[in-house]
Design an enzyme around this catalytic site. Sequence first.
Site: not given
Length: 158
Positions: A61, A63
């Site tokens: 992930d 992000d």
Amino acid sequence: KNKNNNVNVVGPPNRFSSLLTKMNLSLPSLTDLPSHRPISSNDVFCNRELRLDNIRAIGFDMDYTLAQYRQPQFDQLAFDGAKEKLVKTLGYPEEVLDFEYDHSFWVRGLIIDTQRGNFLKIDRHKYVRVAYHGFQPISSTMRKYMYSRTFNKVPSFT
């Protein structure tokens, strides 16, 4: 880092040593880690137990919540690791190791249709916006035929 501000590569050299040096990183071995570390309010914890024998895939992930990634270097590292696992663990042909990563071609959020071997970019409504088979784009008509909900329900996409 040593007194000359150079990165120390811990342990025997391996295929990632030059990349770690270039990225100014080092990875300590388990024997170099302290036996006890105080807990900080900045630590991140998982509040669930995971049975790793039930895990079939691990994704990143990216992000930037927990770490700053250096791209395309991070992507290259993941790509090279995946190639090695495909060949050495999953029995793919040695030619896979010759594949080269092109950071300008791939984009965030791609899904791989493992049944058909296609790369898909879908929107938040699970509509397939773009589809490729390798580096070849799939035509709009063919894409709609293959992934339209009225023609073909793929359980993993619903």
